[in-house]
Motif scaffolding. Structure first.
Motif, PDB file in Angstrom:
ATOM      1  N   ALA A  26       0.828  -1.203   0.000  1.00 29.58           N
ATOM      2  CA  ALA A  26       0.000   0.000   0.000  1.00 29.58           C
ATOM      3  C   ALA A  26       0.865   1.256   0.000  1.00 29.58           C
ATOM      4  O   ALA A  26       0.595   2.221  -0.725  1.00 29.58           O
ATOM      5  CB  ALA A  26      -0.924  -0.014   1.215  1.00 29.58           C
ATOM      6  N   ASN A  27       1.928   1.248   0.815  1.00 20.47           N
ATOM      7  CA  ASN A  27       2.814   2.414   0.887  1.00 20.47           C
ATOM      8  C   ASN A  27       3.559   2.625  -0.436  1.00 20.47           C
ATOM      9  O   ASN A  27       3.746   3.761  -0.886  1.00 20.47           O
ATOM     10  CB  ASN A  27       3.823   2.234   2.019  1.00 20.47           C
ATOM     11  N   TYR A  28       3.992   1.529  -1.037  1.00 20.21           N
ATOM     12  CA  TYR A  28       4.792   1.641  -2.262  1.00 20.21           C
ATOM     13  C   TYR A  28       3.967   2.199  -3.420  1.00 20.21           C
ATOM     14  O   TYR A  28       4.453   3.013  -4.206  1.00 20.21           O
ATOM     15  CB  TYR A  28       5.362   0.265  -2.630  1.00 20.21           C
ATOM     16  N   PHE A  29       2.701   1.754  -3.515  1.00 13.80           N
ATOM     17  CA  PHE A  29       1.864   2.161  -4.645  1.00 13.80           C
ATOM     18  C   PHE A  29       0.878   3.285  -4.293  1.00 13.80           C
ATOM     19  O   PHE A  29       0.084   3.693  -5.139  1.00 13.80           O
ATOM     20  CB  PHE A  29       1.088   0.950  -5.185  1.00 13.80           C
ATOM     21  N   ASP A  30       0.954   3.736  -3.028  1.00 12.26           N
ATOM     22  CA  ASP A  30       0.090   4.831  -2.576  1.00 12.26           C
ATOM     23  C   ASP A  30      -1.387   4.492  -2.787  1.00 12.26           C
ATOM     24  O   ASP A  30      -2.152   5.260  -3.393  1.00 12.26           O
ATOM     25  CB  ASP A  30       0.449   6.130  -3.309  1.00 12.26           C
ATOM     26  N   ILE A  31      -1.761   3.320  -2.306  1.00 13.44           N
ATOM     27  CA  ILE A  31      -3.151   2.883  -2.359  1.00 13.44           C
ATOM     28  C   ILE A  31      -3.542   2.386  -0.972  1.00 13.44           C
ATOM     29  O   ILE A  31      -2.695   2.235  -0.088  1.00 13.44           O
ATOM     30  CB  ILE A  31      -3.371   1.756  -3.408  1.00 13.44           C
ATOM     31  N   SER A  32      -4.832   2.119  -0.769  1.00 13.83           N
ATOM     32  CA  SER A  32      -5.299   1.655   0.537  1.00 13.83           C
ATOM     33  C   SER A  32      -4.988   0.172   0.725  1.00 13.83           C
ATOM     34  O   SER A  32      -4.830  -0.576  -0.243  1.00 13.83           O
ATOM     35  CB  SER A  32      -6.805   1.887   0.670  1.00 13.83           C
ATOM     36  N   VAL A  33      -4.920  -0.242   1.994  1.00 15.57           N
ATOM     37  CA  VAL A  33      -4.684  -1.652   2.312  1.00 15.57           C
ATOM     38  C   VAL A  33      -5.828  -2.507   1.771  1.00 15.57           C
ATOM     39  O   VAL A  33      -5.620  -3.621   1.287  1.00 15.57           O
ATOM     40  CB  VAL A  33      -4.531  -1.846   3.836  1.00 15.57           C
ATOM     41  N   ARG A  34      -7.067  -1.963   1.858  1.00 14.60           N
ATOM     42  CA  ARG A  34      -8.222  -2.706   1.342  1.00 14.60           C
ATOM     43  C   ARG A  34      -8.052  -2.994  -0.146  1.00 14.60           C
ATOM     44  O   ARG A  34      -8.354  -4.096  -0.619  1.00 14.60           O
ATOM     45  CB  ARG A  34      -9.492  -1.898   1.596  1.00 14.60           C
ATOM     46  N   THR A  35      -7.563  -2.000  -0.906  1.00 14.73           N
ATOM     47  CA  THR A  35      -7.326  -2.193  -2.342  1.00 14.73           C
ATOM     48  C   THR A  35      -6.260  -3.262  -2.570  1.00 14.73           C
ATOM     49  O   THR A  35      -6.360  -4.077  -3.492  1.00 14.73           O
ATOM     50  CB  THR A  35      -6.903  -0.870  -3.005  1.00 14.73           C
ATOM     51  N   VAL A  36      -5.235  -3.255  -1.717  1.00 18.35           N
ATOM     52  CA  VAL A  36      -4.168  -4.259  -1.831  1.00 18.35           C
ATOM     53  C   VAL A  36      -4.744  -5.661  -1.675  1.00 18.35           C
ATOM     54  O   VAL A  36      -4.444  -6.568  -2.467  1.00 18.35           O
ATOM     55  CB  VAL A  36      -3.061  -4.015  -0.787  1.00 18.35           C
ATOM     56  N   PHE A  37      -5.580  -5.872  -0.661  1.00 21.41           N
ATOM     57  CA  PHE A  37      -6.174  -7.194  -0.439  1.00 21.41           C
ATOM     58  C   PHE A  37      -6.990  -7.634  -1.659  1.00 21.41           C
ATOM     59  O   PHE A  37      -6.931  -8.800  -2.078  1.00 21.41           O
ATOM     60  CB  PHE A  37      -7.050  -7.184   0.809  1.00 21.41           C
ATOM     61  N   ARG A  38      -7.751  -6.703  -2.243  1.00 24.78           N
ATOM     62  CA  ARG A  38      -8.545  -7.049  -3.426  1.00 24.78           C
ATOM     63  C   ARG A  38      -7.642  -7.426  -4.605  1.00 24.78           C
ATOM     64  O   ARG A  38      -7.907  -8.384  -5.322  1.00 24.78           O
ATOM     65  CB  ARG A  38      -9.461  -5.883  -3.817  1.00 24.78           C
ATOM     66  N   ASP A  39      -6.567  -6.648  -4.761  1.00 25.92           N
ATOM     67  CA  ASP A  39      -5.653  -6.929  -5.871  1.00 25.92           C
ATOM     68  C   ASP A  39      -4.936  -8.267  -5.689  1.00 25.92           C
ATOM     69  O   ASP A  39      -4.723  -9.012  -6.647  1.00 25.92           O
ATOM     70  CB  ASP A  39      -4.620  -5.807  -6.008  1.00 25.92           C
ATOM     71  N   LEU A  40      -4.568  -8.587  -4.439  1.00 26.75           N
ATOM     72  CA  LEU A  40      -3.902  -9.865  -4.189  1.00 26.75           C
ATOM     73  C   LEU A  40      -4.841 -11.034  -4.460  1.00 26.75           C
ATOM     74  O   LEU A  40      -4.425 -12.084  -4.967  1.00 26.75           O
ATOM     75  CB  LEU A  40      -3.380  -9.919  -2.743  1.00 26.75           C
ATOM     76  N   ASP A  41      -6.118 -10.848  -4.125  1.00 27.85           N
ATOM     77  CA  ASP A  41      -7.116 -11.884  -4.442  1.00 27.85           C
ATOM     78  C   ASP A  41      -7.223 -12.085  -5.950  1.00 27.85           C
ATOM     79  O   ASP A  41      -7.318 -13.217  -6.443  1.00 27.85           O
ATOM     80  CB  ASP A  41      -8.485 -11.501  -3.857  1.00 27.85           C
ATOM     81  N   ASP A  42      -7.212 -10.982  -6.688  1.00 32.28           N
ATOM     82  CA  ASP A  42      -7.301 -11.073  -8.147  1.00 32.28           C
ATOM     83  C   ASP A  42      -6.076 -11.788  -8.732  1.00 32.28           C
ATOM     84  O   ASP A  42      -6.195 -12.610  -9.646  1.00 32.28           O
ATOM     85  CB  ASP A  42      -7.425  -9.678  -8.762  1.00 32.28           C
ATOM     86  N   LEU A  43      -4.900 -11.471  -8.188  1.00 34.03           N
ATOM     87  CA  LEU A  43      -3.686 -12.115  -8.673  1.00 34.03           C
ATOM     88  C   LEU A  43      -3.689 -13.609  -8.358  1.00 34.03           C
ATOM     89  O   LEU A  43      -3.254 -14.427  -9.178  1.00 34.03           O
ATOM     90  CB  LEU A  43      -2.450 -11.447  -8.057  1.00 34.03           C
ATOM     91  N   SER A  44      -4.186 -13.967  -7.171  1.00 32.02           N
ATOM     92  CA  SER A  44      -4.288 -15.388  -6.818  1.00 32.02           C
ATOM     93  C   SER A  44      -5.216 -16.113  -7.771  1.00 32.02           C
ATOM     94  O   SER A  44      -4.949 -17.248  -8.191  1.00 32.02           O
ATOM     95  CB  SER A  44      -4.793 -15.540  -5.370  1.00 32.02           C
ATOM     96  N   ALA A  45      -6.307 -15.456  -8.144  1.00 28.40           N
ATOM     97  CA  ALA A  45      -7.254 -16.065  -9.079  1.00 28.40           C
ATOM     98  C   ALA A  45      -6.628 -16.249 -10.457  1.00 28.40           C
ATOM     99  O   ALA A  45      -7.015 -17.151 -11.210  1.00 28.40           O
ATOM    100  CB  ALA A  45      -8.509 -15.188  -9.185  1.00 28.40           C
ATOM    101  N   MET A  46      -5.628 -15.419 -10.775  1.00 32.11           N
ATOM    102  CA  MET A  46      -4.940 -15.544 -12.062  1.00 32.11           C
ATOM    103  C   MET A  46      -3.866 -16.622 -12.034  1.00 32.11           C
ATOM    104  O   MET A  46      -3.236 -16.904 -13.054  1.00 32.11           O
ATOM    105  CB  MET A  46      -4.304 -14.192 -12.420  1.00 32.11           C
ATOM    106  N   GLY A  47      -3.640 -17.204 -10.830  1.00 33.43           N
ATOM    107  CA  GLY A  47      -2.664 -18.284 -10.736  1.00 33.43           C
ATOM    108  C   GLY A  47      -1.352 -17.908 -10.095  1.00 33.43           C
ATOM    109  O   GLY A  47      -0.432 -18.728 -10.019  1.00 33.43           O
TER     110      GLY A  47
END
Length: 315
Positions: A26-47
Motif C-alpha cells: 500500500a505504501n509503495y503504490f500509494d493505495i489503501s490496504v483494502r485495495t491491496v487485499f482485493r488486488d492480491l485476491d485477483d492475482l491469486s485467481a490468475m494463478g
C-alpha cells in the motif's frame, strides 16, 4: 492508474520481494490496504502463488515462480527482438534454439495482421550471415550451463593427437567464423586452454566443486592486459586491391594502410603480439599472389616453407 496496469506492477513488485505485507504494498503504490487485499485476491485467481502467513510477524509470501508477469512491448521493441532472431538463424546450433522459435511464434500471435506481415518481411531485407558449418555442436548447451554453474567436466576431445581426455571447467562460450569455442580452466596444467565445441565427442560430470579463477569476461580483460606487455612483431605487407578486400585477419585490418595514388595497391604496416603470428601467417598465405610480405624475413621464410609444402604435394 488503470487496474490492469496496477496488477501487473504489483505482480512485478512482489515477485522481487518474495515476502511482504499488505501495508508495504500500500505504501509503495500509494493505495489503501483494502485495495491491496482485493488486488492480491485477483492475482491469486490468475494463478500467482501467493500465500498468507498468520501470526505476529505475518504477511504474505510468493513461491519461487519461473513464470514472469505479462510484459508488454512496443512495435519498435518487438522489431528489435526479430532483428536479433534474424542474426541467430544462420547458426546451425545455438544453446536455446527451440525456445527462441517459441518466443518468436508467441510474439507473432499477439500482433496485428499488418504488423505481423511487416515483421515477416524483415527476413527479405536483412541478413546477419555466418559461414554454415556441417559439424554438429552436440554438447553446446551442456557446456554453456557448465560455464554458468562452474561445473567441472571430463571431455573426450578430438585433438590433433587423436581422442584425448581433459578435465576442465568451462568459463563461457563464443562464436567465431561459424564455429563455437569455449575457453576452460585445464586442471592438469593449471592454465587456460581453448576448445572447439564440435570436437567434443563425449562429456561426463565431476562431482567436486572447484574454484575457477576467472569467467569469460575477466579472462578477456586478463588476456588483453598480458598482450599489452607482450613483445610485438611489426609486419609490412603490400597487397593488391583484391587482396585488401580479402583480408580477414583482425591484426592486419587494424594496421596502418597507405594506398598508391591510383588506388590499385596498398602497403599495410601492422603489429601483433608474437603469440598471434601463428594465426596471422596462414591468413596472409590464403591471399596468394595478391599479397607480398616486405618484412620481417621470418614471416617471409614461413610463407616460403608453406609454398614449398604445397609444391611438393603436387610433385
Amino acid at each position: 492508474m488503470r487496474k490492469s496496469q496496477r496488477l501487473l506492477d504489483i505482480w512485478l513488485y512482489i515477485n522481487q520481494k518474495k515476502n511482504f505485507t499488505a501495508q508495504e504494498v500500500a505504501n509503495y503504490f500509494d493505495i489503501s490496504v483494502r485495495t491491496v487485499f482485493r488486488d492480491l485476491d485477483d492475482l491469486s485467481a490468475m494463478g500467482v502463488p501467493i500465500y498468507s502467513e498468520v501470526g505476529r510477524n505475518g504477511g504474505f509470501s510468493i513461491l519461487d515462480n519461473t513464470v514472469l508477469p505479462p510484459i508488454t512491448f512496443s512495435e519498435e521493441e518487438i522489431a528489435s527482438i526479430f532483428f536479433t532472431y534474424q542474426a541467430l538463424k544462420y547458426y546451425q546450433d545455438i544453446p536455446y534454439q527451440a525456445q527462441i522459435d517459441i518466443v518468436r511464434n508467441k510474439l507473432l500471435e499477439q500482433v496485428s495482421k499488418q504488423f505481423k506481415e511487416k515483421l515477416l518481411s524483415m527476413e527479405n531485407y536483412i541478413s546477419m550471415w555466418s559461414p554454415l558449418r556441417q559439424e554438429k555442436n552436440t554438447y553446446l548447451r551442456d557446456i554453456f550451463h557448465a560455464s554458468i554453474e562452474k561445473q567441472p567436466l571430463v571431455l573426450q576431445y578430438d585433438s590433433k593427437e587423436g581422442i584425448r581426455e581433459f578435465i576442465v571447467i568451462p568459463i563461457g562460450i563464443y562464436s567465431y567464423n561459424g564455429f563455437w569455442y569455449f575457453p576452460a580452466w585445464y586442471m592438469k596444467k593449471q592454465t587456460y586452454r581453448l576448445f572447439r565445441v564440435d570436437r567434443v565427442q563425449q562429456i561426463s560430470y565431476v562431482e567436486d566443486q572447484i574454484e575457477v579463477p576467472k569467467d569469460l569476461w575477466n579472462l578477456t580483460q586478463w588476456q588483453r592486459s598480458i598482450k599489452k606487455h607482450e613483445m610485438e612483431q611489426s609486419i609490412v605487407i603490400k597487397v593488391t586491391r583484391e587482396g585488401y578486400r580479402n583480408i580477414t585477419n583482425p591484426w592486419l585490418l587494424k594496421g596502418n594502410t597507405e594506398w598508391t595514388t591510383d588506388c590499385t595497391s596498398a602497403t599495410i604496416t601492422a603489429t601483433c603480439p608474437h603469440s598471434q603470428l601463428k594465426f596471422v601467417v596462414p591468413d596472409i598465405f590464403k591471399l596468394g599472389v595478391e599479397a607480398k610480405v616486405i618484412s620481417p624475413k621470418s614471416v617471409q621464410d614461413e610463407l616460403l616453407a608453406r609454398a614449398k609444402q604445397v609444391k611438393a604435394l603436387y610433385e
